[in-house]
Write a protein that holds these residues in place. Structure first.
Motif, PDB file in Angstrom:
ATOM      1  N   THR A  81     -18.845  -5.242  -9.049  1.00  0.00           N
ATOM      2  CA  THR A  81     -18.787  -5.740  -7.678  1.00  0.00           C
ATOM      3  C   THR A  81     -19.301  -4.685  -6.712  1.00  0.00           C
ATOM      4  O   THR A  81     -19.402  -3.497  -7.058  1.00  0.00           O
ATOM      5  CB  THR A  81     -17.342  -6.097  -7.292  1.00  0.00           C
ATOM      6  OG1 THR A  81     -16.545  -4.898  -7.289  1.00  0.00           O
ATOM      7  CG2 THR A  81     -16.751  -7.104  -8.272  1.00  0.00           C
ATOM      8  N   ARG A  82     -19.621  -5.108  -5.509  1.00  0.00           N
ATOM      9  CA  ARG A  82     -20.049  -4.158  -4.486  1.00  0.00           C
ATOM     10  C   ARG A  82     -18.953  -3.145  -4.177  1.00  0.00           C
ATOM     11  O   ARG A  82     -19.237  -1.990  -3.839  1.00  0.00           O
ATOM     12  CB  ARG A  82     -20.456  -4.890  -3.214  1.00  0.00           C
ATOM     13  CG  ARG A  82     -21.834  -5.514  -3.276  1.00  0.00           C
ATOM     14  CD  ARG A  82     -22.251  -6.055  -1.929  1.00  0.00           C
ATOM     15  NE  ARG A  82     -21.339  -7.089  -1.442  1.00  0.00           N
ATOM     16  CZ  ARG A  82     -21.425  -7.672  -0.256  1.00  0.00           C
ATOM     17  NH1 ARG A  82     -22.364  -7.297   0.589  1.00  0.00           N
ATOM     18  NH2 ARG A  82     -20.572  -8.622   0.096  1.00  0.00           N
ATOM     19  N   THR A  83     -17.695  -3.586  -4.303  1.00  0.00           N
ATOM     20  CA  THR A  83     -16.576  -2.669  -4.050  1.00  0.00           C
ATOM     21  C   THR A  83     -16.625  -1.477  -4.995  1.00  0.00           C
ATOM     22  O   THR A  83     -16.361  -0.332  -4.595  1.00  0.00           O
ATOM     23  CB  THR A  83     -15.231  -3.408  -4.222  1.00  0.00           C
ATOM     24  OG1 THR A  83     -15.193  -4.513  -3.319  1.00  0.00           O
ATOM     25  CG2 THR A  83     -14.068  -2.473  -3.943  1.00  0.00           C
ATOM     26  N   VAL A  84     -16.971  -1.748  -6.241  1.00  0.00           N
ATOM     27  CA  VAL A  84     -17.078  -0.660  -7.222  1.00  0.00           C
ATOM     28  C   VAL A  84     -18.198   0.292  -6.833  1.00  0.00           C
ATOM     29  O   VAL A  84     -18.045   1.524  -6.883  1.00  0.00           O
ATOM     30  CB  VAL A  84     -17.314  -1.230  -8.635  1.00  0.00           C
ATOM     31  CG1 VAL A  84     -17.618  -0.106  -9.630  1.00  0.00           C
ATOM     32  CG2 VAL A  84     -16.110  -2.031  -9.088  1.00  0.00           C
ATOM     33  N   VAL A  85     -19.339  -0.256  -6.439  1.00  0.00           N
ATOM     34  CA  VAL A  85     -20.467   0.594  -6.040  1.00  0.00           C
ATOM     35  C   VAL A  85     -20.089   1.439  -4.834  1.00  0.00           C
ATOM     36  O   VAL A  85     -20.314   2.662  -4.808  1.00  0.00           O
ATOM     37  CB  VAL A  85     -21.709  -0.263  -5.726  1.00  0.00           C
ATOM     38  CG1 VAL A  85     -22.856   0.630  -5.243  1.00  0.00           C
ATOM     39  CG2 VAL A  85     -22.143  -1.054  -6.952  1.00  0.00           C
ATOM     40  N   TYR A  86     -19.485   0.799  -3.825  1.00  0.00           N
ATOM     41  CA  TYR A  86     -19.107   1.531  -2.624  1.00  0.00           C
ATOM     42  C   TYR A  86     -17.988   2.536  -2.906  1.00  0.00           C
ATOM     43  O   TYR A  86     -17.823   3.504  -2.163  1.00  0.00           O
ATOM     44  CB  TYR A  86     -18.673   0.556  -1.529  1.00  0.00           C
ATOM     45  CG  TYR A  86     -19.830  -0.069  -0.785  1.00  0.00           C
ATOM     46  CD1 TYR A  86     -20.633   0.695   0.052  1.00  0.00           C
ATOM     47  CD2 TYR A  86     -20.119  -1.428  -0.927  1.00  0.00           C
ATOM     48  CE1 TYR A  86     -21.699   0.129   0.736  1.00  0.00           C
ATOM     49  CE2 TYR A  86     -21.184  -2.009  -0.253  1.00  0.00           C
ATOM     50  CZ  TYR A  86     -21.971  -1.228   0.580  1.00  0.00           C
ATOM     51  OH  TYR A  86     -23.035  -1.778   1.249  1.00  0.00           O
ATOM     52  N   GLY A  87     -17.240   2.327  -3.972  1.00  0.00           N
ATOM     53  CA  GLY A  87     -16.218   3.292  -4.346  1.00  0.00           C
ATOM     54  C   GLY A  87     -16.802   4.603  -4.823  1.00  0.00           C
ATOM     55  O   GLY A  87     -16.150   5.654  -4.762  1.00  0.00           O
ATOM     56  N   HIS A  88     -18.046   4.555  -5.312  1.00  0.00           N
ATOM     57  CA  HIS A  88     -18.731   5.763  -5.768  1.00  0.00           C
ATOM     58  C   HIS A  88     -19.706   6.313  -4.728  1.00  0.00           C
ATOM     59  O   HIS A  88     -19.876   7.535  -4.610  1.00  0.00           O
ATOM     60  CB  HIS A  88     -19.498   5.474  -7.064  1.00  0.00           C
ATOM     61  CG  HIS A  88     -18.621   5.237  -8.252  1.00  0.00           C
ATOM     62  ND1 HIS A  88     -18.066   4.001  -8.541  1.00  0.00           N
ATOM     63  CD2 HIS A  88     -18.188   6.077  -9.228  1.00  0.00           C
ATOM     64  CE1 HIS A  88     -17.346   4.092  -9.647  1.00  0.00           C
ATOM     65  NE2 HIS A  88     -17.402   5.336 -10.088  1.00  0.00           N
ATOM     66  N   PHE A  89     -20.361   5.409  -4.000  1.00  0.00           N
ATOM     67  CA  PHE A  89     -21.375   5.817  -3.037  1.00  0.00           C
ATOM     68  C   PHE A  89     -21.177   5.039  -1.736  1.00  0.00           C
ATOM     69  O   PHE A  89     -21.187   3.807  -1.734  1.00  0.00           O
ATOM     70  CB  PHE A  89     -22.779   5.561  -3.591  1.00  0.00           C
ATOM     71  CG  PHE A  89     -23.040   6.254  -4.899  1.00  0.00           C
ATOM     72  CD1 PHE A  89     -23.398   7.591  -4.934  1.00  0.00           C
ATOM     73  CD2 PHE A  89     -22.907   5.564  -6.099  1.00  0.00           C
ATOM     74  CE1 PHE A  89     -23.617   8.233  -6.140  1.00  0.00           C
ATOM     75  CE2 PHE A  89     -23.132   6.193  -7.310  1.00  0.00           C
ATOM     76  CZ  PHE A  89     -23.492   7.540  -7.330  1.00  0.00           C
ATOM     77  N   ALA A  90     -21.021   5.764  -0.648  1.00  0.00           N
ATOM     78  CA  ALA A  90     -20.714   5.128   0.636  1.00  0.00           C
ATOM     79  C   ALA A  90     -21.877   4.324   1.193  1.00  0.00           C
ATOM     80  O   ALA A  90     -21.677   3.334   1.895  1.00  0.00           O
ATOM     81  CB  ALA A  90     -20.271   6.176   1.651  1.00  0.00           C
ATOM     82  N   THR A  91     -23.112   4.731   0.880  1.00  0.00           N
ATOM     83  CA  THR A  91     -24.297   4.074   1.430  1.00  0.00           C
ATOM     84  C   THR A  91     -25.393   3.995   0.383  1.00  0.00           C
ATOM     85  O   THR A  91     -25.343   4.672  -0.658  1.00  0.00           O
ATOM     86  CB  THR A  91     -24.846   4.850   2.641  1.00  0.00           C
ATOM     87  OG1 THR A  91     -25.294   6.148   2.192  1.00  0.00           O
ATOM     88  CG2 THR A  91     -23.800   5.015   3.728  1.00  0.00           C
ATOM     89  N   LYS A  92     -26.392   3.173   0.666  1.00  0.00           N
ATOM     90  CA  LYS A  92     -27.560   3.100  -0.213  1.00  0.00           C
ATOM     91  C   LYS A  92     -28.280   4.437  -0.231  1.00  0.00           C
ATOM     92  O   LYS A  92     -28.823   4.859  -1.266  1.00  0.00           O
ATOM     93  CB  LYS A  92     -28.502   1.983   0.260  1.00  0.00           C
ATOM     94  CG  LYS A  92     -29.706   1.785  -0.654  1.00  0.00           C
ATOM     95  CD  LYS A  92     -30.515   0.561  -0.275  1.00  0.00           C
ATOM     96  CE  LYS A  92     -31.284   0.730   1.013  1.00  0.00           C
ATOM     97  NZ  LYS A  92     -32.257  -0.365   1.233  1.00  0.00           N
ATOM     98  N   GLU A  93     -28.310   5.114   0.917  1.00  0.00           N
ATOM     99  CA  GLU A  93     -28.939   6.428   0.995  1.00  0.00           C
ATOM    100  C   GLU A  93     -28.263   7.418   0.044  1.00  0.00           C
ATOM    101  O   GLU A  93     -28.923   8.242  -0.602  1.00  0.00           O
ATOM    102  CB  GLU A  93     -28.893   6.969   2.431  1.00  0.00           C
ATOM    103  CG  GLU A  93     -29.834   6.292   3.397  1.00  0.00           C
ATOM    104  CD  GLU A  93     -29.325   4.948   3.875  1.00  0.00           C
ATOM    105  OE1 GLU A  93     -28.171   4.582   3.548  1.00  0.00           O
ATOM    106  OE2 GLU A  93     -30.079   4.242   4.590  1.00  0.00           O
TER     107      GLU A  93
END
Length: 224
Positions: free
Chosen positions: A29-41
């Protein structure tokens, strides 16, 4: 997750890749991604940092190796480090030289800093080869070597029929002799290999580049 993100950035470019794309491709999920990296940058910088770290590790290994080779062979091996990456993983090569649309000024500056770190590793190799060379010359030459390998890599992408060994040899010849065979009426292109075999400067490195061909399945790398 970084493997997935690196592939997407190389294939689609930074601008056309979203965090949702990364999450979907990674099966999370996007939550998992955002849990590791705050932004696409942030995830993009992490991908570039990993690619640079791999390249710099390979350069450090050249300095640590204990075999004695000629200076021309040493430059072959430095070039081969760069071109091995391009041959086996063109997407990673694209990450190393990413300056494409959509990148913020902060990201561009961060990527430039990472690139400078790689130049410093090349400088370490040169300084290891030629201990009597003055520091400012070492630094200037390291920038020049980095630029030559980058542009020859772009040339190779446009001319994939050339073998890696051929590209490495072209890089070595340019760095070692440049246009000198054509500026002396008593010499010619055939003298390049002769001058290299006659070189007597030895440095600590491992075996020279092989003749493996480029990765045929990749026609080009999309600009990031």
């Amino acid at each position: 997750m970084l493997d997935v993100a690196e592939h997407l950035f190389a294939d689609r470019g930074f601008k056309d890749t979203s965090m949702e794309d990364v999450a979907r491709a990674a099966g999370v999920t996007r939550t998992v991604v955002y849990g590791h990296f705050a932004t696409k940058e942030a995830i993009f910088i992490a991908c570039v940092h990993r690619a640079r770290s791999d390249l710099e590790h390979r350069l450090r290994e050249l300095v640590r190796a204990g075999n004695q080779v000629l200076m021309s062979e040493a430059f072959e091996q430095v070039a081969d480090v760069f071109f091995q990456i391009l041959e086996t993983d063109p997407g990673r090569w694209a990450m190393l030289y990413s300056t494409g649309p959509g990148l913020s000024e902060d990201v561009v500056n961060h990527v430039a800093t990472l690139r400078l770190d790689t130049v410093n590793r090349v400088a370490d190799v040169i300084g290891h080869c030629v201990t009597e060379m003055e520091p400012d010359r070492i630094n200037a030459y390291a920038h020049a070597v980095s630029g030559v390998t980058e542009q020859l890599g772009n040339w190779w992408l446009a001319n994939p029929a050339a073998s890696r060994g051929r590209v490495v040899a072209l890089c070595r010849d340019f760095i070692m002799d440049g246009f000198s065979p054509w500026t002396d009426s008593n010499r010619g292109p055939e003298s390049l290999s002769e001058s290299h075999s006659a070189a007597n400067t030895h440095v600590a490195f491992s075996n020279a580049a092989d003749e493996a061909g480029p990765r045929r399945a990749v026609d080009r790398v999309r600009e990031l």
